[in-house]
Write a protein that holds these residues in place. Structure first.
Motif, PDB file in Angstrom:
ATOM      1  N   ILE A  37       0.967  -1.400   0.089  1.00  0.00           N
ATOM      2  CA  ILE A  37      -0.075  -0.013  -0.032  1.00  0.00           C
ATOM      3  C   ILE A  37       1.127   1.349   0.152  1.00  0.00           C
ATOM      4  O   ILE A  37       0.390   2.392  -1.016  1.00  0.00           O
ATOM      5  CB  ILE A  37      -1.022   0.273   0.737  1.00  0.00           C
ATOM      6  N   THR A  38       1.678   1.471   0.853  1.00  0.00           N
ATOM      7  CA  THR A  38       2.581   2.490   0.756  1.00  0.00           C
ATOM      8  C   THR A  38       3.796   2.606  -0.276  1.00  0.00           C
ATOM      9  O   THR A  38       3.689   4.120  -1.230  1.00  0.00           O
ATOM     10  CB  THR A  38       3.939   2.197   2.292  1.00  0.00           C
ATOM     11  N   SER A  39       3.627   1.036  -0.838  1.00  0.00           N
ATOM     12  CA  SER A  39       4.792   1.666  -2.258  1.00  0.00           C
ATOM     13  C   SER A  39       4.265   2.156  -3.576  1.00  0.00           C
ATOM     14  O   SER A  39       4.209   2.783  -3.935  1.00  0.00           O
ATOM     15  CB  SER A  39       5.391   0.050  -2.660  1.00  0.00           C
ATOM     16  N   ALA A  40       2.624   2.004  -3.097  1.00  0.00           N
ATOM     17  CA  ALA A  40       1.078   2.189  -3.704  1.00  0.00           C
ATOM     18  C   ALA A  40       1.134   3.602  -3.910  1.00  0.00           C
ATOM     19  O   ALA A  40       0.940   4.365  -5.415  1.00  0.00           O
ATOM     20  CB  ALA A  40       0.263   1.259  -4.551  1.00  0.00           C
ATOM     21  N   GLN A  41       1.407   4.391  -3.091  1.00  0.00           N
ATOM     22  CA  GLN A  41       1.181   5.610  -2.358  1.00  0.00           C
ATOM     23  C   GLN A  41       1.947   6.730  -3.039  1.00  0.00           C
ATOM     24  O   GLN A  41       2.811   7.372  -3.786  1.00  0.00           O
ATOM     25  CB  GLN A  41       1.126   5.343  -1.247  1.00  0.00           C
ATOM     26  N   ILE A  42       3.891   6.335  -2.914  1.00  0.00           N
ATOM     27  CA  ILE A  42       4.330   6.077  -3.422  1.00  0.00           C
ATOM     28  C   ILE A  42       4.867   6.295  -4.904  1.00  0.00           C
ATOM     29  O   ILE A  42       4.874   7.576  -5.333  1.00  0.00           O
ATOM     30  CB  ILE A  42       5.998   5.954  -2.983  1.00  0.00           C
ATOM     31  N   ALA A  43       4.551   5.446  -5.463  1.00  0.00           N
ATOM     32  CA  ALA A  43       3.560   5.385  -7.142  1.00  0.00           C
ATOM     33  C   ALA A  43       3.102   6.360  -7.653  1.00  0.00           C
ATOM     34  O   ALA A  43       3.306   7.487  -8.910  1.00  0.00           O
ATOM     35  CB  ALA A  43       3.611   3.752  -7.671  1.00  0.00           C
ATOM     36  N   GLN A  44       1.665   6.196  -6.642  1.00  0.00           N
ATOM     37  CA  GLN A  44       1.175   7.612  -7.168  1.00  0.00           C
ATOM     38  C   GLN A  44       2.177   8.995  -6.682  1.00  0.00           C
ATOM     39  O   GLN A  44       1.271   9.641  -7.918  1.00  0.00           O
ATOM     40  CB  GLN A  44      -0.056   7.249  -6.323  1.00  0.00           C
ATOM     41  N   MET A  45       2.468   9.248  -5.941  1.00  0.00           N
ATOM     42  CA  MET A  45       2.879  10.799  -5.975  1.00  0.00           C
ATOM     43  C   MET A  45       3.775  10.836  -7.515  1.00  0.00           C
ATOM     44  O   MET A  45       3.778  11.855  -7.439  1.00  0.00           O
ATOM     45  CB  MET A  45       3.377  10.459  -4.735  1.00  0.00           C
ATOM     46  N   ALA A  46       4.314   9.575  -7.285  1.00  0.00           N
ATOM     47  CA  ALA A  46       6.124   9.755  -8.375  1.00  0.00           C
ATOM     48  C   ALA A  46       4.683  10.485  -9.685  1.00  0.00           C
ATOM     49  O   ALA A  46       5.451  11.266 -10.607  1.00  0.00           O
ATOM     50  CB  ALA A  46       6.113   8.788  -8.618  1.00  0.00           C
ATOM     51  N   MET A  47       4.220   9.568 -10.076  1.00  0.00           N
ATOM     52  CA  MET A  47       3.423   9.602 -11.659  1.00  0.00           C
ATOM     53  C   MET A  47       2.577  11.189 -11.433  1.00  0.00           C
ATOM     54  O   MET A  47       2.653  11.712 -12.404  1.00  0.00           O
ATOM     55  CB  MET A  47       2.150   8.389 -11.479  1.00  0.00           C
ATOM     56  N   GLY A  48       1.956  11.404  -9.940  1.00  0.00           N
ATOM     57  CA  GLY A  48       1.363  12.669 -10.079  1.00  0.00           C
ATOM     58  C   GLY A  48       1.871  13.934  -9.997  1.00  0.00           C
ATOM     59  O   GLY A  48       1.492  14.865 -11.198  1.00  0.00           O
ATOM     60  N   LEU A  49       3.153  13.821  -9.686  1.00  0.00           N
ATOM     61  CA  LEU A  49       4.163  14.718 -10.624  1.00  0.00           C
ATOM     62  C   LEU A  49       4.632  14.575 -12.185  1.00  0.00           C
ATOM     63  O   LEU A  49       5.284  15.486 -12.259  1.00  0.00           O
ATOM     64  CB  LEU A  49       5.923  14.208  -9.201  1.00  0.00           C
ATOM     65  N   THR A  50       5.047  13.225 -12.254  1.00  0.00           N
ATOM     66  CA  THR A  50       5.383  13.078 -13.608  1.00  0.00           C
ATOM     67  C   THR A  50       3.415  14.239 -14.490  1.00  0.00           C
ATOM     68  O   THR A  50       4.184  14.340 -15.235  1.00  0.00           O
ATOM     69  CB  THR A  50       5.443  11.770 -14.062  1.00  0.00           C
ATOM     70  N   VAL A  51       2.734  13.513 -14.433  1.00  0.00           N
ATOM     71  CA  VAL A  51       1.382  14.299 -15.076  1.00  0.00           C
ATOM     72  C   VAL A  51       1.644  15.824 -15.399  1.00  0.00           C
ATOM     73  O   VAL A  51       1.283  16.686 -16.087  1.00  0.00           O
ATOM     74  CB  VAL A  51      -0.285  13.403 -14.471  1.00  0.00           C
ATOM     75  N   SER A  52       2.016  16.264 -13.875  1.00  0.00           N
ATOM     76  CA  SER A  52       1.697  17.131 -13.795  1.00  0.00           C
ATOM     77  C   SER A  52       3.028  18.594 -14.707  1.00  0.00           C
ATOM     78  O   SER A  52       2.699  19.127 -15.293  1.00  0.00           O
ATOM     79  CB  SER A  52       2.186  18.237 -12.213  1.00  0.00           C
ATOM     80  N   GLY A  53       4.110  17.564 -14.727  1.00  0.00           N
ATOM     81  CA  GLY A  53       5.309  18.153 -15.349  1.00  0.00           C
ATOM     82  C   GLY A  53       4.630  18.169 -16.852  1.00  0.00           C
ATOM     83  O   GLY A  53       4.931  18.891 -18.001  1.00  0.00           O
ATOM     84  N   LEU A  54       3.783  16.917 -17.361  1.00  0.00           N
ATOM     85  CA  LEU A  54       4.079  16.916 -18.610  1.00  0.00           C
ATOM     86  C   LEU A  54       2.629  17.590 -19.025  1.00  0.00           C
ATOM     87  O   LEU A  54       2.818  18.544 -19.946  1.00  0.00           O
ATOM     88  CB  LEU A  54       3.203  15.049 -18.899  1.00  0.00           C
ATOM     89  N   VAL A  55       1.506  18.165 -18.263  1.00  0.00           N
ATOM     90  CA  VAL A  55       0.394  19.264 -17.866  1.00  0.00           C
ATOM     91  C   VAL A  55       1.178  20.482 -18.748  1.00  0.00           C
ATOM     92  O   VAL A  55       0.797  21.275 -19.799  1.00  0.00           O
ATOM     93  CB  VAL A  55       0.059  18.974 -17.767  1.00  0.00           C
ATOM     94  N   TYR A  56       2.244  20.861 -17.971  1.00  0.00           N
ATOM     95  CA  TYR A  56       3.356  21.801 -18.448  1.00  0.00           C
ATOM     96  C   TYR A  56       3.648  22.308 -19.889  1.00  0.00           C
ATOM     97  O   TYR A  56       3.835  22.972 -20.220  1.00  0.00           O
ATOM     98  CB  TYR A  56       3.770  22.104 -16.962  1.00  0.00           C
ATOM     99  N   GLY A  57       4.767  20.880 -20.451  1.00  0.00           N
ATOM    100  CA  GLY A  57       5.210  21.271 -21.632  1.00  0.00           C
ATOM    101  C   GLY A  57       4.433  20.750 -22.163  1.00  0.00           C
ATOM    102  O   GLY A  57       4.151  21.854 -23.208  1.00  0.00           O
ATOM    103  N   TRP A  58       2.952  20.037 -22.504  1.00  0.00           N
ATOM    104  CA  TRP A  58       1.821  20.023 -23.399  1.00  0.00           C
ATOM    105  C   TRP A  58       1.049  21.182 -23.874  1.00  0.00           C
ATOM    106  O   TRP A  58       0.273  21.807 -24.242  1.00  0.00           O
ATOM    107  CB  TRP A  58       0.823  19.035 -23.676  1.00  0.00           C
ATOM    108  N   MET A  59       0.580  22.169 -22.529  1.00  0.00           N
ATOM    109  CA  MET A  59       0.051  23.028 -22.289  1.00  0.00           C
ATOM    110  C   MET A  59       0.776  24.441 -22.827  1.00  0.00           C
ATOM    111  O   MET A  59      -0.463  24.526 -23.660  1.00  0.00           O
ATOM    112  CB  MET A  59      -0.250  23.663 -20.871  1.00  0.00           C
TER     113      MET A  59
END
Length: 273
Positions: free
Chosen positions: A203-225
């Motif tokens: 569960i904690t590993s999944a939470q860490i992966a979620q946060m890493a993916m959330g950070l990645t998605v935020s970066g992609l949105v910024y670039g593609w925006m």
């Protein structure tokens, strides 16, 4: 207000009648007019949490096992259904239109199947504050990570839904999926079931992966925006990136302190016996 990108594909997913009848435009209008109430909820939450700790200090802890089982089980079922419904929608977009569109397309907020669960997700962040009541009344240790996470998720979810920002489909679906695991675990533990330690680590590993993916998605949105086809706002991306980065650091530290450092200490103590 950002304009909705209409999908140009037919969605072969069956809808329940309540999903089809849900008024997403009315929900978005309500959130645009009322999203700032999330600050009121957060302030009341903080006052009750820390005031409650002060109140409980000279009093014995409460035995709330049965209410905790019902609370956790209800949130587990809600999260499981939400993960299945939003996950099916996201998988369809991924398979039919690709990864970039799954991030940038705003149809998640008004599409069949997902529109109801997107709104249910943001509203659920208010009642989920009730998690902390069990910690306070049972006089358990209250982590900064716990109350900080609850407050910031509530504020950001309400703030973002009103503008239908890109990336929301990923953020919500990941959260539903992780909460499905987390609340199932809480319900089992509260019910007296001995859950193997690796499940907590998962569960904690999944939470860490979620946060890493959330950070990645935020970066992609910024670039593609910058290219004009990923609707968001710089202030929203900034807050999302700061939020997910802080979560990533806090959950990683929790993982280290709980599973790695404690395991090393236990192993050392065992050798000296």
């Amino acid at each position: 207000m950002l304009q909705l990108n209409e999908t140009d594909f037919h969605l072969p997913l069956s809808e329940f009648s309540f999903e089809r009848r849900f008024d997403d435009r009315g929900a978005i209008r309500w959130m645009q007019a009322n999203w700032s109430k999330s600050f009121v909820f957060s302030a009341l939450y903080a006052a009750l949490v820390f005031g409650g700790q002060h109140y409980m200090k000279p009093r014995p802890k409460m035995n709330l096992r049965r209410p905790l089982v019902l609370w956790s089980l209800s949130l587990a079922l809600f999260s499981i259904i939400g993960a299945v419904r939003t996950g099916s929608y996201m998988l369809h977009i991924l398979s039919s239109s690709g990864f970039r569109r799954s991030i940038c397309d705003q149809s998640f907020y008004s599409g069949p199947v997902s529109k109801f669960w997107a709104y249910a997700f943001v509203l659920s962040k208010a009642p989920e504050l009730g998690d902390t009541a069990f910690i306070v009344l049972r006089k358990q240790k209250l982590l900064f990570l716990h109350w900080y996470h609850h407050i910031t998720v509530l504020l950001y979810s309400w703030y973002s839904y009103k503008d239908m920002v890109a990336g929301g489909g990923w953020f919500m679906t990941m959260n539903y999926a992780v909460h499905a695991l987390m609340y199932s675990y809480y319900a089992a533990r509260a019910g007296g079931v001995r859950v193997p330690r690796p499940f907590a680590v998962l569960i904690t590993s999944a939470q860490i992966a979620q946060m890493a993916m959330g950070l990645t998605v935020s970066g992609l949105v910024y670039g593609w925006m910058q290219q004009g086809d990923c609707p968001s706002r710089l202030d929203n991306i900034t807050w999302a990136a700061l939020m997910y980065l802080s979560y990533l650091l806090l959950f990683s530290n929790f993982f280290y302190q709980t599973y790695l450092r404690r395991h090393a200490a236990d192993a050392k103590a065992h050798k000296t016996e």
